[in-house]
Design a protein around this motif. Structure first.
Motif, PDB file in Angstrom:
ATOM      1  N   UNK A   7      63.489 -21.287  31.570  1.00  0.00           N
ATOM      2  CA  UNK A   7      64.722 -22.171  32.046  1.00  0.00           C
ATOM      3  C   UNK A   7      64.861 -23.403  30.724  1.00  0.00           C
ATOM      4  N   UNK A   8      65.853 -24.051  30.770  1.00  0.00           N
ATOM      5  CA  UNK A   8      66.097 -25.402  30.047  1.00  0.00           C
ATOM      6  C   UNK A   8      65.278 -26.470  31.126  1.00  0.00           C
ATOM      7  N   UNK A   9      64.984 -27.414  30.220  1.00  0.00           N
ATOM      8  CA  UNK A   9      64.509 -28.831  30.891  1.00  0.00           C
ATOM      9  C   UNK A   9      65.293 -29.156  32.036  1.00  0.00           C
ATOM     10  N   UNK A  10      66.540 -29.212  32.022  1.00  0.00           N
ATOM     11  CA  UNK A  10      67.571 -29.801  32.894  1.00  0.00           C
ATOM     12  C   UNK A  10      67.874 -29.054  34.064  1.00  0.00           C
ATOM     13  N   UNK A  11      67.246 -27.638  34.067  1.00  0.00           N
ATOM     14  CA  UNK A  11      67.281 -26.769  35.266  1.00  0.00           C
ATOM     15  C   UNK A  11      66.468 -27.182  36.142  1.00  0.00           C
ATOM     16  N   UNK A  12      65.462 -27.948  35.866  1.00  0.00           N
ATOM     17  CA  UNK A  12      64.827 -28.243  37.033  1.00  0.00           C
ATOM     18  C   UNK A  12      64.374 -30.121  36.923  1.00  0.00           C
ATOM     19  N   UNK A  13      64.864 -30.608  38.153  1.00  0.00           N
ATOM     20  CA  UNK A  13      64.821 -31.866  38.109  1.00  0.00           C
ATOM     21  C   UNK A  13      63.737 -32.628  38.264  1.00  0.00           C
ATOM     22  N   UNK A  14      63.211 -33.942  37.746  1.00  0.00           N
ATOM     23  CA  UNK A  14      61.994 -34.588  38.096  1.00  0.00           C
ATOM     24  C   UNK A  14      61.670 -34.532  39.580  1.00  0.00           C
ATOM     25  N   UNK A  15      60.245 -34.276  39.757  1.00  0.00           N
ATOM     26  CA  UNK A  15      59.863 -34.246  40.983  1.00  0.00           C
ATOM     27  C   UNK A  15      60.286 -33.117  41.849  1.00  0.00           C
ATOM     28  N   UNK A  16      60.910 -32.002  41.309  1.00  0.00           N
ATOM     29  CA  UNK A  16      61.658 -30.819  41.854  1.00  0.00           C
ATOM     30  C   UNK A  16      60.854 -29.682  41.402  1.00  0.00           C
ATOM     31  N   UNK A  17      61.176 -28.601  42.085  1.00  0.00           N
ATOM     32  CA  UNK A  17      60.533 -27.122  41.684  1.00  0.00           C
ATOM     33  C   UNK A  17      61.877 -26.133  41.854  1.00  0.00           C
ATOM     34  N   UNK A  18      61.584 -25.121  41.115  1.00  0.00           N
ATOM     35  CA  UNK A  18      62.516 -23.878  41.226  1.00  0.00           C
ATOM     36  C   UNK A  18      61.882 -22.657  40.717  1.00  0.00           C
ATOM     37  N   UNK A  19      62.560 -21.633  41.573  1.00  0.00           N
ATOM     38  CA  UNK A  19      61.674 -20.357  41.355  1.00  0.00           C
ATOM     39  C   UNK A  19      62.323 -19.520  40.308  1.00  0.00           C
ATOM     40  N   UNK A  20      61.672 -18.651  39.646  1.00  0.00           N
ATOM     41  CA  UNK A  20      62.423 -17.795  38.549  1.00  0.00           C
ATOM     42  C   UNK A  20      61.573 -16.336  38.626  1.00  0.00           C
ATOM     43  N   UNK A  21      62.243 -15.364  38.293  1.00  0.00           N
ATOM     44  CA  UNK A  21      61.894 -13.984  38.255  1.00  0.00           C
ATOM     45  C   UNK A  21      61.816 -13.765  36.704  1.00  0.00           C
ATOM     46  N   UNK A  22      60.840 -13.520  36.013  1.00  0.00           N
ATOM     47  CA  UNK A  22      60.976 -13.274  34.565  1.00  0.00           C
ATOM     48  C   UNK A  22      60.976 -11.604  34.446  1.00  0.00           C
ATOM     49  N   UNK A  23      61.568 -11.540  33.060  1.00  0.00           N
ATOM     50  CA  UNK A  23      61.665 -10.253  32.800  1.00  0.00           C
ATOM     51  C   UNK A  23      60.631  -9.255  32.681  1.00  0.00           C
ATOM     52  N   UNK A  24      59.605  -9.766  32.771  1.00  0.00           N
ATOM     53  CA  UNK A  24      58.133  -8.948  32.745  1.00  0.00           C
ATOM     54  C   UNK A  24      57.870  -8.596  34.086  1.00  0.00           C
ATOM     55  N   UNK A  25      58.780  -9.176  35.283  1.00  0.00           N
ATOM     56  CA  UNK A  25      58.483  -8.896  36.424  1.00  0.00           C
ATOM     57  C   UNK A  25      57.588 -10.024  37.282  1.00  0.00           C
ATOM     58  N   UNK A  26      56.958 -10.747  36.547  1.00  0.00           N
ATOM     59  CA  UNK A  26      56.319 -11.966  37.152  1.00  0.00           C
ATOM     60  C   UNK A  26      57.263 -12.911  37.851  1.00  0.00           C
ATOM     61  N   UNK A  27      56.811 -13.333  38.938  1.00  0.00           N
ATOM     62  CA  UNK A  27      57.623 -14.207  39.837  1.00  0.00           C
ATOM     63  C   UNK A  27      56.685 -15.736  39.967  1.00  0.00           C
ATOM     64  N   UNK A  28      57.471 -16.586  39.088  1.00  0.00           N
ATOM     65  CA  UNK A  28      56.944 -18.041  39.282  1.00  0.00           C
ATOM     66  C   UNK A  28      57.739 -18.825  39.832  1.00  0.00           C
ATOM     67  N   UNK A  29      57.002 -20.344  39.976  1.00  0.00           N
ATOM     68  CA  UNK A  29      57.652 -21.424  40.217  1.00  0.00           C
ATOM     69  C   UNK A  29      57.447 -22.553  39.284  1.00  0.00           C
TER      70      UNK A  29
END
Length: 106
Positions: A7-29
Motif C-alpha cells: 500500500x501507500x503510506x497514506x492508506x493506513x492512518x497513524x494508530x490504525x490498521x488495514x488488511x490486505x491480500x497480497x498477490x502471493x496469496x498471503x493475507x496480512x495486516x
C-alpha cells in the motif's frame, strides 16, 4: 519470495490498521504507529478470525473473538494468547510500503 508492494503510506492512518491480500496469496495486516509500519498475519492463530477487525491501541493488537493479544513489533503474546503472532519485515521507500511475508521482522 521477495518483498511485495502492499500500500501507500497514506492508506493506513497513524494508530490504525488495514488488511490486505497480497498477490502471493498471503493475507496480512499493516499497522501504523506514527511513521513506523508493522505487518503481521491477518488471521488469528487461534481461530479463523480476521485480526483487522480487532482492536489496535498503538502497541498491542487484540483479537476480539477470544481476547488474545500480541505486541505488534515482536509478535510476542500478551495476556491470554498462547502462541506468538507471525510478524513480517516491512520496508518503506518514499510513499510505498513493502512487506516480505516470508521474512520475519527483526
Amino acid at each position: 519470495m521477495a518483498r511485495q508492494f502492499v500500500c501507500n503510506r497514506g492508506d493506513v492512518e497513524p494508530s490504525e490498521m488495514s488488511g490486505f491480500d497480497l498477490s502471493s496469496g498471503a493475507r496480512i495486516v499493516v499497522l501504523r504507529v506514527e511513521d513506523r509500519f508493522y505487518a503481521c498475519n491477518r488471521v488469528c492463530p487461534h481461530q479463523e478470525v480476521n485480526l483487522d477487525e480487532g482492536i489496535f491501541d498503538g502497541e498491542v493488537l487484540t483479537c476480539t473473538q477470544h481476547l488474545w493479544q500480541w505486541n505488534v513489533a515482536t509478535g510476542e503474546p500478551v495476556g491470554l494468547a498462547e502462541c506468538p503472532l507471525n510478524v513480517y519485515k516491512v520496508e518503506v521507500e518514499g510513499d510505498a510500503v513493502f512487506v516480505d511475508p516470508d521474512t520475519p521482522a527483526q
